[in-house]
Scaffold this active site. Structure first.
Site, PDB file in Angstrom:
ATOM      1  N   ASP A   1       0.810  -1.215   0.000  1.00 25.73           N
ATOM      2  CA  ASP A   1       0.000   0.000   0.000  1.00 25.73           C
ATOM      3  C   ASP A   1       0.847   1.271   0.000  1.00 25.73           C
ATOM      4  O   ASP A   1       0.377   2.330   0.399  1.00 25.73           O
ATOM      5  CB  ASP A   1      -0.948   0.000   1.211  1.00 25.73           C
ATOM      6  CG  ASP A   1      -0.174  -0.070   2.518  1.00 25.73           C
ATOM      7  OD1 ASP A   1       1.053  -0.261   2.469  1.00 25.73           O
ATOM      8  OD2 ASP A   1      -0.807   0.066   3.584  1.00 25.73           O
TER       9      ASP A   1
ATOM     10  N   HIS B   1      23.037  -0.374 -18.732  1.00 24.81           N
ATOM     11  CA  HIS B   1      22.113   0.207 -17.752  1.00 24.81           C
ATOM     12  C   HIS B   1      22.262  -0.487 -16.392  1.00 24.81           C
ATOM     13  O   HIS B   1      21.274  -0.845 -15.744  1.00 24.81           O
ATOM     14  CB  HIS B   1      20.669   0.151 -18.254  1.00 24.81           C
ATOM     15  CG  HIS B   1      20.407   1.094 -19.392  1.00 24.81           C
ATOM     16  ND1 HIS B   1      19.331   1.003 -20.235  1.00 24.81           N
ATOM     17  CD2 HIS B   1      21.113   2.169 -19.826  1.00 24.81           C
ATOM     18  CE1 HIS B   1      19.385   1.972 -21.133  1.00 24.81           C
ATOM     19  NE2 HIS B   1      20.454   2.684 -20.909  1.00 24.81           N
TER      20      HIS B   1
ATOM     21  N   ASP C   1      27.224   7.161 -14.566  1.00 24.26           N
ATOM     22  CA  ASP C   1      26.270   7.815 -15.464  1.00 24.26           C
ATOM     23  C   ASP C   1      25.140   8.295 -14.571  1.00 24.26           C
ATOM     24  O   ASP C   1      24.323   7.491 -14.105  1.00 24.26           O
ATOM     25  CB  ASP C   1      25.777   6.805 -16.510  1.00 24.26           C
ATOM     26  CG  ASP C   1      24.821   7.434 -17.526  1.00 24.26           C
ATOM     27  OD1 ASP C   1      24.282   8.521 -17.256  1.00 24.26           O
ATOM     28  OD2 ASP C   1      24.603   6.804 -18.584  1.00 24.26           O
TER      29      ASP C   1
ATOM     30  N   ASP D   1      22.314  14.678 -17.708  1.00 25.00           N
ATOM     31  CA  ASP D   1      22.687  13.284 -17.997  1.00 25.00           C
ATOM     32  C   ASP D   1      24.180  13.258 -18.332  1.00 25.00           C
ATOM     33  O   ASP D   1      24.572  13.591 -19.454  1.00 25.00           O
ATOM     34  CB  ASP D   1      21.828  12.796 -19.183  1.00 25.00           C
ATOM     35  CG  ASP D   1      22.105  11.358 -19.555  1.00 25.00           C
ATOM     36  OD1 ASP D   1      22.841  10.671 -18.830  1.00 25.00           O
ATOM     37  OD2 ASP D   1      21.576  10.917 -20.600  1.00 25.00           O
TER      38      ASP D   1
ATOM     39  N   HIS E   1      25.538   1.172 -28.886  1.00 25.58           N
ATOM     40  CA  HIS E   1      24.410   2.099 -28.695  1.00 25.58           C
ATOM     41  C   HIS E   1      24.563   3.331 -29.579  1.00 25.58           C
ATOM     42  O   HIS E   1      25.571   3.487 -30.279  1.00 25.58           O
ATOM     43  CB  HIS E   1      24.257   2.475 -27.217  1.00 25.58           C
ATOM     44  CG  HIS E   1      25.467   3.102 -26.584  1.00 25.58           C
ATOM     45  ND1 HIS E   1      25.846   4.396 -26.842  1.00 25.58           N
ATOM     46  CD2 HIS E   1      26.378   2.611 -25.702  1.00 25.58           C
ATOM     47  CE1 HIS E   1      26.929   4.681 -26.122  1.00 25.58           C
ATOM     48  NE2 HIS E   1      27.283   3.611 -25.432  1.00 25.58           N
TER      49      HIS E   1
ATOM     50  N   HIS F   1      20.868  11.411 -27.491  1.00 23.24           N
ATOM     51  CA  HIS F   1      19.403  11.533 -27.500  1.00 23.24           C
ATOM     52  C   HIS F   1      19.027  12.935 -27.068  1.00 23.24           C
ATOM     53  O   HIS F   1      19.841  13.651 -26.471  1.00 23.24           O
ATOM     54  CB  HIS F   1      18.787  10.492 -26.551  1.00 23.24           C
ATOM     55  CG  HIS F   1      19.409  10.481 -25.177  1.00 23.24           C
ATOM     56  ND1 HIS F   1      19.024  11.342 -24.184  1.00 23.24           N
ATOM     57  CD2 HIS F   1      20.419   9.742 -24.652  1.00 23.24           C
ATOM     58  CE1 HIS F   1      19.756  11.116 -23.089  1.00 23.24           C
ATOM     59  NE2 HIS F   1      20.625  10.155 -23.352  1.00 23.24           N
TER      60      HIS F   1
ATOM     61  N   HIS G   1      15.431  10.802 -21.677  1.00 29.55           N
ATOM     62  CA  HIS G   1      15.314  10.489 -23.104  1.00 29.55           C
ATOM     63  C   HIS G   1      14.105  11.292 -23.558  1.00 29.55           C
ATOM     64  O   HIS G   1      12.972  10.831 -23.486  1.00 29.55           O
ATOM     65  CB  HIS G   1      15.123   8.986 -23.332  1.00 29.55           C
ATOM     66  CG  HIS G   1      16.331   8.186 -22.921  1.00 29.55           C
ATOM     67  ND1 HIS G   1      16.316   6.835 -22.751  1.00 29.55           N
ATOM     68  CD2 HIS G   1      17.604   8.564 -22.653  1.00 29.55           C
ATOM     69  CE1 HIS G   1      17.529   6.424 -22.383  1.00 29.55           C
ATOM     70  NE2 HIS G   1      18.317   7.444 -22.315  1.00 29.55           N
TER      71      HIS G   1
ATOM     72  N   GLU H   1      27.469  10.815 -26.333  1.00 25.51           N
ATOM     73  CA  GLU H   1      27.927   9.826 -25.359  1.00 25.51           C
ATOM     74  C   GLU H   1      28.499   8.539 -25.960  1.00 25.51           C
ATOM     75  O   GLU H   1      27.960   7.452 -25.765  1.00 25.51           O
ATOM     76  CB  GLU H   1      26.777   9.467 -24.421  1.00 25.51           C
ATOM     77  CG  GLU H   1      25.459   9.102 -25.099  1.00 25.51           C
ATOM     78  CD  GLU H   1      24.394   8.731 -24.072  1.00 25.51           C
ATOM     79  OE1 GLU H   1      24.657   7.848 -23.234  1.00 25.51           O
ATOM     80  OE2 GLU H   1      23.287   9.319 -24.119  1.00 25.51           O
TER      81      GLU H   1
ATOM     82  N   TYR I   1      33.124  -0.861 -24.709  1.00 24.11           N
ATOM     83  CA  TYR I   1      32.832  -1.823 -23.642  1.00 24.11           C
ATOM     84  C   TYR I   1      33.472  -3.148 -24.050  1.00 24.11           C
ATOM     85  O   TYR I   1      32.976  -3.826 -24.962  1.00 24.11           O
ATOM     86  CB  TYR I   1      31.312  -1.966 -23.464  1.00 24.11           C
ATOM     87  CG  TYR I   1      30.624  -0.602 -23.426  1.00 24.11           C
ATOM     88  CD1 TYR I   1      30.542   0.110 -22.231  1.00 24.11           C
ATOM     89  CD2 TYR I   1      30.129  -0.013 -24.588  1.00 24.11           C
ATOM     90  CE1 TYR I   1      29.961   1.368 -22.200  1.00 24.11           C
ATOM     91  CE2 TYR I   1      29.550   1.250 -24.571  1.00 24.11           C
ATOM     92  CZ  TYR I   1      29.467   1.932 -23.368  1.00 24.11           C
ATOM     93  OH  TYR I   1      28.896   3.194 -23.349  1.00 24.11           O
TER      94      TYR I   1
ATOM     95  N   ARG J   1      32.596   5.197 -20.935  1.00 21.69           N
ATOM     96  CA  ARG J   1      31.679   6.080 -21.676  1.00 21.69           C
ATOM     97  C   ARG J   1      31.950   7.496 -21.195  1.00 21.69           C
ATOM     98  O   ARG J   1      32.271   7.697 -20.001  1.00 21.69           O
ATOM     99  CB  ARG J   1      30.211   5.696 -21.431  1.00 21.69           C
ATOM    100  CG  ARG J   1      29.204   6.596 -22.113  1.00 21.69           C
ATOM    101  CD  ARG J   1      27.757   6.043 -22.216  1.00 21.69           C
ATOM    102  NE  ARG J   1      27.121   5.817 -20.940  1.00 21.69           N
ATOM    103  CZ  ARG J   1      26.945   4.623 -20.379  1.00 21.69           C
ATOM    104  NH1 ARG J   1      27.390   3.529 -20.993  1.00 21.69           N
ATOM    105  NH2 ARG J   1      26.356   4.499 -19.203  1.00 21.69           N
TER     106      ARG J   1
ATOM    107  N   GLU K   1      30.022  11.224 -21.495  1.00 22.55           N
ATOM    108  CA  GLU K   1      28.740  11.793 -21.938  1.00 22.55           C
ATOM    109  C   GLU K   1      28.616  13.231 -21.477  1.00 22.55           C
ATOM    110  O   GLU K   1      28.741  13.529 -20.280  1.00 22.55           O
ATOM    111  CB  GLU K   1      27.579  10.969 -21.348  1.00 22.55           C
ATOM    112  CG  GLU K   1      26.213  11.553 -21.667  1.00 22.55           C
ATOM    113  CD  GLU K   1      25.061  10.660 -21.206  1.00 22.55           C
ATOM    114  OE1 GLU K   1      25.236   9.910 -20.233  1.00 22.55           O
ATOM    115  OE2 GLU K   1      23.988  10.737 -21.835  1.00 22.55           O
TER     116      GLU K   1
HETATM  117  N1  GLY Z   1      21.557   7.575 -18.652  1.00 20.35           N
HETATM  118  C1  GLY Z   1      20.902   7.093 -19.777  1.00 20.35           C
HETATM  119  C2  GLY Z   1      21.567   7.528 -20.978  1.00 20.35           C
HETATM  120  O1  GLY Z   1      22.691   7.971 -20.927  1.00 20.35           O
HETATM  121  O2  GLY Z   1      21.008   7.532 -22.035  1.00 20.35           O
HETATM  122 MN    MN Z   2      22.282   9.713 -22.135  1.00 20.22          MN
HETATM  123 MN    MN Z   3      23.608   8.854 -19.304  1.00 22.25          MN
END
Ligand code: GLY
Ligand code: MN
Ligand code: MN
Length: 439
Positions: free
Chosen positions: A32, A234, A251, A262, A341, A345, A352, A375, A379, A396, A398
């Protein structure tokens, strides 16, 4: 600002139509108890209103904006928090009229009777079917007046999401602040990092610094991956020890007044890059620089991706991880084992963010005041067929940028990104802003 946005949407609606946009529903976390309420981004964009059980109706021919919202209720407010209430809603939010959400089936028929087209956000079918469909049926069943109900349903998402793509100056100010807060938190995490800490401790440092600067929540589940956890794109488990000799990938971004940042940075747990880590790191950094150089109005995401790919693939060949020519590896997509990837975005109310990446097969061209991430990453899974020293490394980098006519402005340049800058910052002690004796 919100009135302007409703006006813009009203003007884009077809004649003889109305649009219905719902607030987000409450979501159960366990038994609940609920997840902390987060308003639907489209509803927020049009209203600035942060309550559940609410619905906005926009009527094209009269240009009315009508809000259904929760009534004031002293008992409910003692338990669950304050409500704006119907009496205050129209004036406070600049609506034409407001009614109680519980009375929607009483009042909505009078507003929409005889209007031929009903717009809503496809994907909101559940609440639409539960709430609006029975009202449409009752209109359809009006004795001798079946044309009281709409004959067409249409999706307002493309109109609305197109308008969210280019940010206003007011939105840019909020995004800049979100980026500054996240940048400061990343720097704090770099200073705090040392072997033996848990990934969770760095996550706590990030969230603490977000909150200290007025951004209570992360914009998405933070990723803190030590060693080869960085190869899980992720990764959110965030409970493993950070080991001497490994890198850690963070990240994380915050949500400030609804707007996301981000940022990803990857740095050595002990403050010093090893030679193999340094070689891969510099490839990713150069790939990001190449992508940023192509981030200019008129270009597309694909231009940035291609620029990054040329650098990543050339680097992987130099390091003996890929073999053959850059062109062949790009054609055959061999790099996808190490970079799987997209380059970035849109960023805004959603991490996103709403946006149209292509229309009828035509990729969207970047335009001034679009905000996006850039980004690239590499890997190298532990079971990769490659020189031993690179196995288990994930990197990565970004940043968040605003597109301009002649290039782009980087909003997250406050966090160091060259190896020398990172090593220098990590040499500084972490200071807790709430402990003046340390500060
Ligand atoms: N943190 C999600 C991305 O970088 O798209
Ligand atoms: Mn991102
Ligand atoms: Mn990110």
């Amino acid at each position: 600002m919100f009135t302007q946005r409703r006006k813009a949407l009203l003007e884009s609606l077809p004649p003889d139509s109305y649009a219905v946009i719902f607030a987000a529903p409450e979501k159960t976390r366990s038994n609940d108890t609920e997840f902390l309420f987060r308003q639907d981004s489209d509803f927020y964009y049009l209203t600035g209103f942060n309550e559940q059980n609410a619905c906005l109706v926009l009527v094209s021919d009269t240009q009315e904006a009508i809000l259904f919202c929760q009534e004031k209720d002293p008992t409910a407010e003692i338990w669950h928090g304050r409500r704006l209430g119907v009496e205050q809603a129209a004036d406070t939010l600049g609506m034409t009229k407001a009614f109680g959400f519980a009375e929607i089936s009483e009042h909505l028929p009078n507003i929409i009777r005889g209007i031929g087209q009903c717009g809503y956000m496809f994907g909101q079918q559940r609440v639409f079917l539960d709430t609006i469909d029975p009202i449409l049926l009752s209109l359809r069943n009006t004795p001798k007046a079946p044309d009281s109900a709409p004959v067409n349903l249409f999706d307002i998402t493309p109109i609305l999401h197109r308008s969210r793509m280019q940010k206003s100056d007011a939105e840019l100010a909020l995004i800049r602040r979100s980026c500054d807060i996240a940048a400061n938190a990343h720097k704090a995490a770099m200073r705090a990092c040392q072997p033996g800490l848990s990934e969770a401790t760095l996550e706590a440092v990030l969230h603490y610094h977000f909150a200290l600067e007025g951004a209570r929540l992360p914009a998405y589940n933070s990723i803190v991956g030590g060693g080869d956890n960085a190869c899980i794109l992720h990764y959110t488990v965030n409970n493993q020890p950070l080991r001497e000799g490994d890198l850690v990938l963070i990240d994380a971004g915050c949500e400030y007044e609804g707007y996301a940042s981000d940022i990803t940075r990857t740095f050595p747990v002990n403050g010093q890059f090893s030679p193999a880590q340094a070689e891969l790191y510099d490839v990713v950094l150069a790939a990001q620089a190449a992508a940023i150089a192509r981030c200019v109005a008129g270009n597309q995401f694909a231009d940035m991706q291609h620029a990054a790919l040329e650098v990543l693939v050339a680097g992987l060949i130099d390091l003996g991880i890929l073999h053959g020519t850059v062109e062949d590896n790009i054609d055959q997509q061999t790099y996808r084992a190490y970079y799987m990837h997209g380059i970035g975005h849109f960023l805004g109310l959603d991490v996103h963010d709403a946006g149209i990446y292509q229309h009828k097969g035509e990729p969207t061209k970047l335009q001034p005041n679009m905000v996006l991430t850039i980004e690239p990453g590499l890997y190298i899974a532990r079971d990769s067929e490659c020189p031993e020293q690179y196995k288990g490394i994930g990197i990565r980098i970004e940043d968040d940028v605003v597109v301009q006519h002649n290039g782009c402005e980087i909003l997250t340049s406050g966090v160091p990104k060259t190896r020398a800058q990172i090593e220098a910052l990590m040499g500084e002690a972490y200071r807790d802003p709430l402990c003046p004796s340390q500060a």
